[in-house]
Design an enzyme around this catalytic site. Structure first.
Site, PDB file in Angstrom:
ATOM      1  N   ASP A  52       0.687  -1.345  -0.074  1.00  0.00           N
ATOM      2  CA  ASP A  52      -0.217   0.137   0.038  1.00  0.00           C
ATOM      3  C   ASP A  52       0.921   1.426  -0.160  1.00  0.00           C
ATOM      4  OD1 ASP A  52      -2.500  -1.331  -0.291  1.00  0.00           O
ATOM      5  OD2 ASP A  52      -2.670  -1.088   1.535  1.00  0.00           O
ATOM      6  N   ASP A 114      -7.158  -4.759  -3.896  1.00  0.00           N
ATOM      7  CA  ASP A 114      -6.241  -3.979  -3.531  1.00  0.00           C
ATOM      8  C   ASP A 114      -5.330  -3.064  -4.157  1.00  0.00           C
ATOM      9  OD1 ASP A 114      -7.399  -5.497  -1.339  1.00  0.00           O
ATOM     10  OD2 ASP A 114      -7.114  -4.161  -0.286  1.00  0.00           O
TER      11      ASP A 114
HETATM   12  N1  GLY Z   1      -6.943  -2.033   0.633  1.00  0.00           N
HETATM   13  C1  GLY Z   1      -8.132  -2.022   2.141  1.00  0.00           C
HETATM   14  C2  GLY Z   1      -9.210  -2.058   2.131  1.00  0.00           C
HETATM   15  O1  GLY Z   1      -9.349  -1.805   0.612  1.00  0.00           O
HETATM   16  O2  GLY Z   1      -9.370  -2.290   2.891  1.00  0.00           O
END
Ligand code: GLY
Length: 335
Positions: A52, A114
C-alpha cells in the site's frame, strides 16, 4: 488512532491536494506538505511498509510533484516505487501484499486485489525515469489479476494465495469479503478502477475489457439507492451493511472508465458513476452533523473482523471528493 505507516496515510493529504488544485490556498498546501514530510520517518523505517506504499505516496508525493514540480517529492515517490518493486515475486509474477501480521504469520504467497490501485505508482516511475522495469512489473501483476482474481461473471476475489516458490495458485481466501467465493464490493471497486488505470497507462485492450467486465458486475449488483452493500454475495442472515467507500471508489472509477471507452458505451458508465455519487451526496452525507469529521457515512472497513462498520472512512471521503471533481470536469488526478 492508526499508526503512521497505516495504508490510509495518503487520503487526507490527497483530499487537500484536490482542494488546493481548485483554490490555490497556501494554508491547505502547507498542511498537505506537512503530512508528506511526516511520512519520511516511515519510509526510512520501511520495515512496516507493505504494497500500500502506492496509495500512500501517490496521494502525497506524486500529487505534489504533479501540481508543483517539486524535486524532493519526485525523489520520495521514486523511492516508494523502488520499495514496491522489491515486493515483486518473480516466481509467481505477483506483488506480495502484506508483511506478517503476527509472530509466525506466513503470507509471502499472498496477493490482493487492492494492489490494482498501487500499480500506477510503477507506471508513473517508468514514465519518469525512462526505465521500463517498473511498467513491466506492473503489467505482470496486472496479468495475474486477469488470470487469477477475476471470475467469468466479473466478480473478484480479495486474496489469492500462491506458492511463493513455484508460483502456482494454492487457494482463494475471503479476506475482507464474506467468503472465498463471495464478492467483496470494495475489492470489486479496486479492480474496476485499477484496471482502468492499467489501460490508461498501457493502452492494452485486455485491461479495458477486464475493467468493463468488473464494472458490469458491480453495476448489476447495486441496490435501489446505488450504494453497494459490503459484499455482493452474502447469505440472508448476515447484515447487509452498506460500504459507501466501495461506492465512492467505483463512482470515481466509472467516470474515468466512461472517458476511455467509445462514445456509444460511455453513457452506461457515466450514468452509473453519476448515480452512485449523487446518492452518496443526497443520502449518505454527514453535512448536517457538525460533530462528525467524516464526509460520507456508512462505510464498512472490515466486516469479518467486525472493525469499522457503518462509519465514515477516510478513503471513502477521498474518492467521493475525487469523483465530484471528475463530475465537475476536472481531468488531472494523481494516479
Ligand atoms: N486496502 C484495504 C482496504 O480496502 O480495506
Amino acid at each position: 488512532m492508526a499508526p503512521p505507516h497505516w495504508w490510509t496515510a495518503g487520503f487526507w493529504p490527497g483530499q487537500l491536494w484536490l482542494l488546493y488544485q481548485d483554490t490555490k490556498d497556501e494554508a491547505i498546501r502547507n498542511i498537505a506538505e506537512e503530512c508528506e514530510r511526516h511520512l519520511d520517518q516511515v519510509i526510512t523505517d520501511f520495515i512496516h511498509l507493505d504494497h500500500d506504499i502506492g496509495f500512500m505516496w501517490t496521494l502525497t508525493s506524486v500529487a505534489r510533484y504533479k501540481l508543483l514540480g517539486k524535486e524532493d517529492s519526485r525523489r520520495r515517490a521514486l523511492l516508494a516505487a523502488n520499495l514496491l518493486m522489491g515486493r515483486f515475486n518473480v516466481n509467481g509474477n505477483y506483488i506480495r501484499a502484506w508483511n506478517p501480521w503476527f509472530e509466525g504469520d506466513e503470507n509471502t504467497g499472498y496477493a490482493i486485489i487492492d494492489c490494482a490501485m498501487n500499480l500506477s505508482l510503477l507506471f508513473w516511475a517508468s514514465e519518469q525515469t525512462g526505465d521500463p522495469r517498473y511498467k513491466a512489473v506492473a503489467m505482470r501483476h496486472a496479468d495475474v489479476i486477469l488470470a487469477h482474481f477475476i471470475e467469468e461473471d466479473g466478480s473478484v476475489h480479495h486474496i489469492v494465495h500462491f506458492d511463493p516458490e513455484t508460483g502456482e495458485r494454492r487457494a482463494f481466501l475471503g479476506g475482507q469479503g464474506y467468503a472465498a467465493d463471495s464478492a467483496w464490493s470494495r475489492g470489486t471497486a479496486w479492480a474496476l478502477y485499477g484496471l482502468t488505470l492499467c489501460f490508461d497507462y498501457t493502452k492494452e485492450a485486455r485491461y479495458l475489457q477486464a475493467a468493463k467486465k468488473v464494472a458490469h458486475f458491480f453495476i448489476a449488483h447495486l441496490p435501489d439507492d446505488f450504494v453497494p452493500h459490503w459484499d455482493f454475495r452474502i447469505p440472508d442472515d448476515v447484515t447487509p451493511y452498506r460500504d459507501s467507500s466501495a461506492g465512492a471508489i467505483a463512482g470515481s472509477g466509472l467516470m474515468l472508465l466512461a472517458e476511455k471507452v467509445s462514445q456509444t458505451e460511455s453513457g452506461i458508465y457515466a450514468k452509473a458513476g453519476n448515480a452512485i455519487l449523487k446518492s452518496l451526496y443526497e443520502n449518505y452525507g454527514a453535512w448536517d452533523n457538525e460533530k462528525e469529521d467524516g464526509l460520507i457515512l456508512a462505510g464498512t472497513s472490515h466486516y469479518p473482523e467486525q472493525k469499522g462498520i457503518d462509519v465514515p472512512l477516510i478513503y471513502g471521503d477521498y474518492f467521493f471528493v475525487e469523483g465530484i471533481a471528475r463530475l465537475r470536469g476536472k481531468s488531472e488526478f494523481f494516479w
